[in-house]
Design a protein around this motif. Structure first.
Motif, PDB file in Angstrom:
ATOM      1  N   GLY A 160       0.918  -1.181   0.148  1.00 46.51           N
ATOM      2  CA  GLY A 160      -0.146   0.026   0.162  1.00 46.51           C
ATOM      3  C   GLY A 160       0.660   1.185  -0.085  1.00 46.51           C
ATOM      4  O   GLY A 160       0.406   2.224  -0.558  1.00 46.51           O
ATOM      5  N   GLU A 161       2.128   1.250   0.782  1.00 47.53           N
ATOM      6  CA  GLU A 161       2.799   2.379   0.966  1.00 47.53           C
ATOM      7  C   GLU A 161       3.511   2.619  -0.403  1.00 47.53           C
ATOM      8  O   GLU A 161       3.634   3.803  -0.905  1.00 47.53           O
ATOM      9  N   MET A 162       3.759   1.409  -1.133  1.00 48.00           N
ATOM     10  CA  MET A 162       4.451   1.621  -2.452  1.00 48.00           C
ATOM     11  C   MET A 162       3.604   2.279  -3.396  1.00 48.00           C
ATOM     12  O   MET A 162       4.020   2.846  -4.367  1.00 48.00           O
ATOM     13  N   GLY A 165       3.145   5.770  -3.434  1.00 43.47           N
ATOM     14  CA  GLY A 165       4.618   6.481  -3.684  1.00 43.47           C
ATOM     15  C   GLY A 165       5.087   7.058  -2.770  1.00 43.47           C
ATOM     16  O   GLY A 165       6.038   7.903  -2.769  1.00 43.47           O
ATOM     17  N   MET A 166       5.226   6.195  -1.314  1.00 38.46           N
ATOM     18  CA  MET A 166       6.111   6.547  -0.376  1.00 38.46           C
ATOM     19  C   MET A 166       7.446   6.153  -0.609  1.00 38.46           C
ATOM     20  O   MET A 166       7.495   4.856  -0.887  1.00 38.46           O
ATOM     21  N   VAL A 170      16.216   3.285   0.513  1.00 38.42           N
ATOM     22  CA  VAL A 170      16.797   2.967  -0.641  1.00 38.42           C
ATOM     23  C   VAL A 170      16.178   3.615  -2.039  1.00 38.42           C
ATOM     24  O   VAL A 170      16.872   3.120  -2.828  1.00 38.42           O
ATOM     25  N   THR A 171      15.121   4.519  -2.011  1.00 40.15           N
ATOM     26  CA  THR A 171      14.420   5.005  -3.044  1.00 40.15           C
ATOM     27  C   THR A 171      15.518   6.026  -3.564  1.00 40.15           C
ATOM     28  O   THR A 171      15.883   6.954  -2.955  1.00 40.15           O
ATOM     29  N   HIS A 172      15.966   5.844  -4.830  1.00 38.03           N
ATOM     30  CA  HIS A 172      17.095   6.684  -5.638  1.00 38.03           C
ATOM     31  C   HIS A 172      16.378   7.999  -6.272  1.00 38.03           C
ATOM     32  O   HIS A 172      17.188   8.868  -6.087  1.00 38.03           O
ATOM     33  N   ASP A 173      15.037   8.053  -6.653  1.00 37.72           N
ATOM     34  CA  ASP A 173      14.784   9.217  -7.153  1.00 37.72           C
ATOM     35  C   ASP A 173      13.504   9.495  -6.589  1.00 37.72           C
ATOM     36  O   ASP A 173      12.201   8.969  -6.620  1.00 37.72           O
ATOM     37  N   PRO A 177       7.862   8.110  -9.598  1.00 34.79           N
ATOM     38  CA  PRO A 177       7.291   7.042  -9.020  1.00 34.79           C
ATOM     39  C   PRO A 177       7.736   6.117  -8.367  1.00 34.79           C
ATOM     40  O   PRO A 177       9.034   5.549  -8.880  1.00 34.79           O
ATOM     41  N   THR A 178       7.473   5.440  -7.198  1.00 37.70           N
ATOM     42  CA  THR A 178       7.987   4.356  -6.583  1.00 37.70           C
ATOM     43  C   THR A 178       8.221   3.030  -7.716  1.00 37.70           C
ATOM     44  O   THR A 178       7.164   2.515  -8.040  1.00 37.70           O
ATOM     45  N   VAL A 179       9.461   2.699  -7.916  1.00 34.68           N
ATOM     46  CA  VAL A 179       9.488   1.421  -8.625  1.00 34.68           C
ATOM     47  C   VAL A 179       9.504   0.141  -7.805  1.00 34.68           C
ATOM     48  O   VAL A 179      10.563   0.052  -6.804  1.00 34.68           O
TER      49      VAL A 179
END
Length: 214
Positions: A160-162, A165-166, A170-173, A177-179
């Motif tokens: 749900g978090e992904m 878009g949370m 380790v999220t690079h950008d 949008p979250t990948v």
């Protein structure tokens, strides 16, 4: 052997006066019904709180010190949520509050007035499993099963978090949008420990529900 200590305390005395004992003394006022009469004075100071747990409204008069985990387990008999470390480090007690995953051992029940709480018992039923529950069964994502309720609730919350878009550590950008990736999934699930080391099967189950090829 005399179980009592020199000052007169017993092991049972210590346990009863602990958090679990406090939770067991919580007084139910109502469950989608008229309030039930009770003698609050005999139990010490209490606080009234209403929570909707697994879709059912519970009106309770509880000790303000009781954690959400102990309320669920000791008073409402929802024992799927497990007490592991009691320090928020293992994730066995993970539940969903208003759709967000939390460690129920670290939060007081009185802080959740009016909240929607979903435990493993509320995600699905034996004949109608939640997709994440079914995937854990299919991929054998458990061994002893002790951590499994927390793993499943955490995985549902994590996806749900992904979708929302949370970002994670380790999220690079942060502007994109979250990948979904193995790195993201492992980081986001790192708060849930499986002492049987069933991680490969847990990952396979989550990937299936996320719609990502294994």
């Amino acid at each position: 052997m005399n179980p009592e200590t020199p000052d007169g305390y017993t092991r049972r005395t210590v346990l009863v006066t602990g958090a679990a004992g406090v939770a067991a003394a919580a007084l139910p006022l109502a469950v989608d019904a008229e309030p039930v009469a009770h003698d609050a004075a005999a139990q010490g100071p209490t606080t009234d709180v209403s929570l909707r747990i697994n879709g059912q409204l519970h009106a309770l008069s509880i000790d303000p010190r009781v954690t959400l985990l102990d309320l669920l387990r000791e008073q409402l008999d929802l024992t799927g949520s497990k007490k592991g470390c009691d320090h928020g480090q293992c994730g066995a007690c993970t539940v969903l509050v208003n759709g967000r995953r939390i460690n129920s051992c670290l939060t007081l029940a009185v802080l959740h007035e009016g909240d929607q709480v979903t435990t493993i018992e509320g995600l699905g039923e034996p004949k109608k499993l939640h997709p994440m529950q079914a995937a854990f069964v299919k991929h054998d994502g458990y061994q002893c099963g002790y951590c499994t309720p927390g793993q499943i609730c955490s995985a549902v919350g994590m996806l749900g978090e992904m979708r929302g878009g949370m970002p994670s550590h380790v999220t690079h950008d942060l502007s994109a949008p979250t990948v979904f990736s193995s790195e993201e999934m492992r980081e986001r699930m790192s708060g849930n420990i499986c002492r049987c080391a069933g991680y490969p099967n847990i990952i396979a189950a989550i990937r299936e529900v996320a719609g990502v090829a294994t």
